[in-house]
Design an enzyme around this catalytic site. Structure first.
Site, PDB file in Angstrom:
ATOM      1  N   ASP A 288       0.862  -1.173   0.000  1.00 14.92           N
ATOM      2  CA  ASP A 288       0.000   0.000   0.000  1.00 14.92           C
ATOM      3  C   ASP A 288       0.910   1.239   0.000  1.00 14.92           C
ATOM      4  O   ASP A 288       2.133   1.133   0.145  1.00 14.92           O
ATOM      5  CB  ASP A 288      -0.967  -0.019   1.197  1.00 14.92           C
ATOM      6  CG  ASP A 288      -2.188   0.883   0.925  1.00 14.92           C
ATOM      7  OD1 ASP A 288      -2.156   1.664  -0.051  1.00 14.92           O
ATOM      8  OD2 ASP A 288      -3.177   0.812   1.680  1.00 14.92           O
TER       9      ASP A 288
HETATM   10  C1  BGC Z   1      -5.086   3.166   0.158  1.00 13.37           C
HETATM   11  C2  BGC Z   1      -5.251   2.087  -0.895  1.00 13.37           C
HETATM   12  C3  BGC Z   1      -5.155   2.681  -2.271  1.00 13.37           C
HETATM   13  C4  BGC Z   1      -3.830   3.405  -2.402  1.00 13.37           C
HETATM   14  C5  BGC Z   1      -3.588   3.996  -3.770  1.00 13.37           C
HETATM   15  C6  BGC Z   1      -3.868   4.033  -0.098  1.00 13.37           C
HETATM   16  O1  BGC Z   1      -3.851   5.140   0.718  1.00 13.37           O
HETATM   17  O2  BGC Z   1      -4.991   2.559   1.425  1.00 13.37           O
HETATM   18  O3  BGC Z   1      -6.496   1.458  -0.719  1.00 13.37           O
HETATM   19  O4  BGC Z   1      -5.287   1.682  -3.236  1.00 13.37           O
HETATM   20  O5  BGC Z   1      -3.794   4.451  -1.441  1.00 13.37           O
HETATM   21  O6  BGC Z   1      -4.349   5.093  -4.027  1.00 13.37           O
END
Ligand code: BGC
Length: 764
Positions: A288
Site C-alpha cells: 500500500d
Molecule cells: C489506500 C489504498 C489505495 C492506495 C492507492 C492508499 O492510501 O490505502 O487502498 O489503493 O492508497 O491510491
C-alpha cells in the site's frame, strides 16, 4: 539510446518464442521464459526499476509524492504508475517508457477503480447489500470496460477486508462483516474485472486488498494496531482474500497494519508462508501507499532495513516510497538480500505485463476513440441505476407509508437532498461528481408535472464547522449554510407546511467514511436530529432517506421516525434510483451486510459471534453474571441480513432431507417461502449453520448459502439448499482445515435473527 534496446529485446523475445528446445509449454510458462529473456538484458538498476510504483500526481494520497517521473521512466526506474487519468495522458507516458527508455519495457497503469469508473456504482458496502452476484460482477465488468477504454490496465480492487467496526471509515469500502459473503463477492468482482482473458483490451488486472486484516484496527481508528488469534484470521478474516487468490487475482496489496507485531509489508509468514506456500498465489504483491517507509514509524529500523525486510518477506512492488529503488542495491552489496530475490520480483511484474498483452501492444488500452464511446454511456448509467435501486435497504416502514405516490406536494428537506457531488460516496476518484443525480433531481425526474417538489436544506451535515471542513475534501463540497441552525429549521418548516409528505434526506456526507475517516460518534448530527423532530411535529408523514457509508447508530431514529430508507451512497445515478424505490417503481429487496448497533458502545457487534460460557438465555434482556450490559440489551438495532420489502414473506417450517448423516452424504434443506403481501418482490433467503460441539469454540451461526428469490404477490415456492461436509469445515486449533462429527443446527431465514431451525447429526 532510442529504440536500440528495443530491437535487441524484441529479438530475444522472438527467440524465446520460437526456441524449439522450449517444447510443450503453458502460456504461463512461456511468459516466464519471455520475462527471463528480458531479465537477461537488464541491469540491476533496471530490475529495481520494475519494482517501483510512483503516483502520477493527478492527485495523491498519503505523504509522499513522486517528482521527475518522466526522467525516471527514461532511466528505466519505473515499473508502473497510478492515478493518472485519460487515455491521452497515459499514452504519452507509455510512449516515454517504450520509446525513450533503454529497453522499452511498457508500464502498468493502475487506479483506484473501486466501485465504478466514471459511471459510479454504490459504495461496496451498499452494493454488497444487493446480495446479487450477477449484478456485482456486472458492475466490475462495466468498471473494467470504462477504465480500460481510458488507459487503465490495473485496478486496486476488490477490497475484501472483513470489518465489524462501523467507527472505521473504510467499512464503506468493504463488503461488510461476513467472510462467506465477502468471499463470494471477491470472486464475482475479479471475474468482472479480469474476465477469462487478461490480454483483451477491455479486461484489467485486479488487486485484492488490503492483505491482511486491515478491517480490524483497534478502536476503529484507521491504520491502528491489529492483534488477532490465528483461528480468527483463518476462520473469519482470511477467507475473502483466499477466495480472491482462488479466483486468479493478478495482484495483492499489503495492508498498513501490523500482524503479530510485524507489519504486513514486512511479514514473511503472511506473504510467503500463507499467501504463496499455502494458497499458491502466483501473481505479484504490491505494498500500500508508502507502507514500507511506514515500517520506520512502526519502529522496525531505517529505510534500508525495512526495504530489505519487505523484499525478504515476499513483496515485489513498492508503492510510492522508493525504498526498493534507493536502498536494495546497498543491501545486495551487504548480503542482506540476494540478486535472485530481486530478479524473482521483477520477473513477476514482467509476467503480469505479458498477461496484460502490453508487450504485444503497449498502447492496447489507450486508443482515444474507445473512451469517447464506452465511458459514462447512457447504457452504463442505466445499469448503475438498476444496481443502485437493488442496493437500497428499507429499514423501517411503519404504516406502509412507502411507497409514496407521484401526486400532490412533496417537501424535500435535508443537507443531502440537493447535493450531486456527494452521491458517489468515497473512493470514486474517476467519477464525474457534478453530473451525478441528486435526490432533488431524481424526484423531479420521476414526478414530471404530476406532483410539486419543494425544497429546503434545513440543516448542515454537521453543526461543527471544523469537522465539516475535514470532511469536504476531494472535491465533494457540503455547501455549508452559515446561518444559525434555528433559522435553517424555520425555513424548512415554512416549506414543509405546504406539503402532503416530507422526504428528509439526512445522514453523513461522502467523506465521513473512507480512508482516514474514522468516527467515535456514529449517530446523526444533533442539528439534523432537531430538524427531524421539528418535521415530525408538523404531523405530516416523514420519510427519512439515509445517506451513509457505515452502519450508523440510529436508535432514536428507529424509535421516532416512521420510515427509514437507507440509500448508502448509491453512485452517479443515486437520485433516480432512490426515487424508483420511494415511488414503488422498484420494490426494495436489499439486506444489510453489517450489523447496525443500538449505540457505539456495543461495537464490535456482529452476528457470527461466539457463545461465551455465560450466554444470555434467548429472549432475555439482562441477567446478573451473564454476558450482557446493564444499560442496553445485547440485541443489534438491525441484524446482519436484515431489510424490508413493500411486500411480506412468510417462511414455512424447515424440512431436512435427513437428520442422521454419514461421511460425504449431502443434506437437502428446504423451506416453503410465500409472498404474503400485495406487491411482487424478491427475498434474500439465507442459510446459516451452527456447529454445536467442536474441538474449539465455534460461532453461534455462520452464513453458508443464500438465494435471491423473486416471487409474485401471493406466490409460494420451495427453496432448497444442499449442504456438504465442505460447508462444515473450519481451521482447528492446529490450523488443520477439516470438519468434525457431531450435531449441527441448520437455520434458514430472511435475516440472521429471524430463522426457522432444525438439527442434524453428522458422523464420519
Ligand atoms: C489506500 C489504498 C489505495 C492506495 C492507492 C492508499 O492510501 O490505502 O487502498 O489503493 O492508497 O491510491
Amino acid at each position: 539510446m532510442k529504440n536500440t534496446g528495443l530491437i535487441l529485446f524484441s529479438i530475444v523475445i522472438a527467440m524465446s518464442v520460437y526456441n524449439p528446445s522450449i517444447g510443450q509449454t503453458t502460456t504461463e510458462e512461456r511468459f516466464v521464459q519471455k520475462a527471463d529473456s528480458i531479465l537477461s538484458l537488464m541491469t540491476l538498476e533496471e530490475k529495481l526499476g520494475q519494482l517501483n510504483l510512483p503516483a502520477a500526481g493527478d492527485f495523491t494520497t498519503g505523504q509522499a509524492a513522486s517528482s521527475n517521473i518522466a526522467e525516471k521512466i527514461k532511466a528505466g526506474k519505473v515499473g508502473g504508475l497510478f492515478n493518472i487519468k485519460t487515455a491521452e495522458k497515459i499514452r504519452d507516458v507509455q510512449k516515454v517508457a517504450v520509446e525513450e527508455s533503454r529497453l522499452g519495457i511498457p508500464l502498468l497503469f493502475g487506479m483506484d477503480v473501486i466501485h465504478g469508473y466514471e459511471t459510479v456504482f454504490p459504495i461496496p458496502l451498499g452494493i454488497s447489500s444487493s446480495w446479487d452476484m450477477k449484478l456485482i460482477e456486472k458492475s466490475a465488468r462495466i468498471a473494467a470496460i470504462e477504465a480500460s477504454a481510458d488507459g487503465i490496465n490495473w485496478t486496486f480492487s476488490p477490497m475484501t477486508d472483513v470489518s465489524r467496526d462501523p467507527r472505521w471509515g473504510r467499512v464503506s469500502e468493504g463488503n461488510g462483516e461476513d467472510p462467506y459473503l465477502g468471499a463470494r463477492i471477491a470472486k464475482a468482482m475479479i471475474k468482472g474485472y479480469q474476465g477469462d482473458d487478461l490480454s483483451l483490451n477491455n479486461t484489467i488486472m485486479a488487486c485484492v486488498k488490503h492483505f491482511a486484516l486491515y478491517g480490524a484496527p483497534e478502536a476503529g481508528r484507521d491504520y491502528h494496531t491489529v492483534d488477532m488469534s490465528r483461528q480468527k484470521m483463518f476462520n473469519e478474516y482470511f477467507l475473502p482474500y483466499k477466495a480472491a487468490v482462488e479466483a486468479g487475482v493478478g495482484s495483492v496489496m499489503t495492508s498498513f497494519n501490523d500482524i503479530d507485531g510485524i507489519p504486513a509489508s514486512g511479514n514473511k509468514w503472511l506473504m510467503t508462508e500463507v499467501l504463496r506456500n499455502q494458497w499458491g498465489f502466483d501473481g505479484f504483491v504490491v505494498t500500500d501507499y508508502t507502507a514500507i517507509n511506514e515500517m520506520i514509524d512502526h519502529g522496525l529500523g531505517d529505510l534500508q532495513t525495512v526495504s530489505a525486510m519487505a523484499l525478504n518477506a515476499g513483496v515485489e512492488m513498492d508503492m510510492v516510497g522508493e525504498g526498493f529503488l534507493t536502498t536494495l542495491e546497498k543491501s545486495l552489496k551487504e548480503g542482506k538480500v540476494t540478486e535472485k530475490q530481486i530478479e524473482n520480483a521483477a520477473r513477476l511484474i514482467l509476467v503480469a505485463k505479458f498477461k496484460l498483452g502490453l508487450f504485444d501492444d503497449p498502447y492496447r488500452y489507450t486508443g482515444a476513440e474507445r473512451a469517447k464511446k464506452e465511458v459514462f454511456t447512457p447504457e452504463n448509467r442505466k445499469i448503475a441505476r438498476e444496481i443502485a435501486s437493488q442496493s437500497i435497504v428499507l429499514l423501517k416502514n411503519e404504516g406502509s407509508i412507502l411507497p409514496i405516490q407521484k401526486k400532490g406536494t412533496i417537501a424535500l428537506i435535508g443537507p443531502l437532498a440537493d447535493n450531486r457531488e456527494n452521491m458517489t460516496g468515497t473512493w470514486s476518484v474517476a467519477g464525474k461528481f457534478e453530473e451525478s443525480v441528486s435526490l432533488h433531481d431524481g424526484l423531479k425526474n420521476a414526478v414530471g408535472d404530476r406532483a410539486k417538489i419543494i425544497y429546503a436544506k434545513g440543516a448542515n451535515v454537521v453543526a461543527d464547522s471544523l469537522l465539516e471542513s475535514r470532511v469536504s475534501i476531494f472535491g465533494k463540497p457540503t455547501y455549508r449554510d452559515n446561518r444559525p441552525a434555528s433559522v435553517l429549521i424555520e425555513e424548512a418548516l415554512e416549506v414543509a407546511k405546504n406539503a402532503d409528505v416530507i422526504v428528509a434526506a439526512m445522514g453523513e456526507s461522502a467523506e465521513m467514511t473512507g480512508e482516514a475517516s474514522s468516527m467515535t460518534n456514529i449517530e446523526l448530527d444533533e442539528k439534523q436530529r432537531e430538524l427531524l423532530k421539528a418535521l415530525l411535529e408538523t404531523g405530516k408523514p416523514v420519510v427519512m432517506v439515509l445517506f451513509t457509508g457505515r452502519p450508523m447508530a440510529l436508535k432514536w431514529e428507529d424509535e421516532n421516525m416512521p420510515v427509514i430508507l437507507n440509500a448508502w451512497f448509491a453512485g452517479s445515478e443515486a437520485g433516480d434510483a432512490i426515487a424508483d424505490v420511494l415511488f414503488g417503481d422498484v420494490n426494495p429487496s436489499a439486506k444489510i451486510t453489517a450489523t447496525f448497533p443500538q449505540n457505539v458502545g456495543q461495537v464490535p457487534i456482529y452476528y457470527n459471534h461466539k457463545n461465551t460460557g455465560r450466554p444470555l438465555p434467548e429472549g432475555e434482556w439482562f441477567q446478573k453474571f451473564r454476558s450482557n450490559y446493564l444499560d442496553v440489551s445485547n440485541d443489534p438495532l438491525y441484524p446482519f441480513g436484515y431489510g424490508l420489502s413493500y411486500t411480506t414473506f412468510e417462511y414455512g417450517d424447515l424440512k431436512l432431507g435427513n437428520t442422521d448423516l454419514k461421511g460425504d452424504q449431502k443434506l437437502q434443506v428446504s423451506v416453503n417461502l410465500k409472498n404474503t403481501g400485495k406487491y411482487d418482490g424478491s427475498e434474500v433467503v439465507q442459510l446459516y449453520i451452527r456447529d454445536l460441539v467442536a474441538s474449539i469454540t465455534r460461532p453461534v451461526k455462520e452464513l453458508k448459502g443464500f438465494q435471491k428469490v423473486p416471487l409474485k404477490a401471493g406466490e409460494s415456492k420451495i427453496i432448497t439448499f444442499e449442504i456438504s461436509t465442505e460447508d462444515l469445515k473450519f481451521y482447528n486449533y492446529d490450523l488443520d482445515f477439516d470438519w468434525e462429527p457431531g450435531e449441527f443446527e441448520i437455520m434458514v431465514g430472511g435475516n440472521s435473527r429471524d430463522v426457522v431451525k432444525g438439527k442434524v447429526n453428522w458422523v464420519k
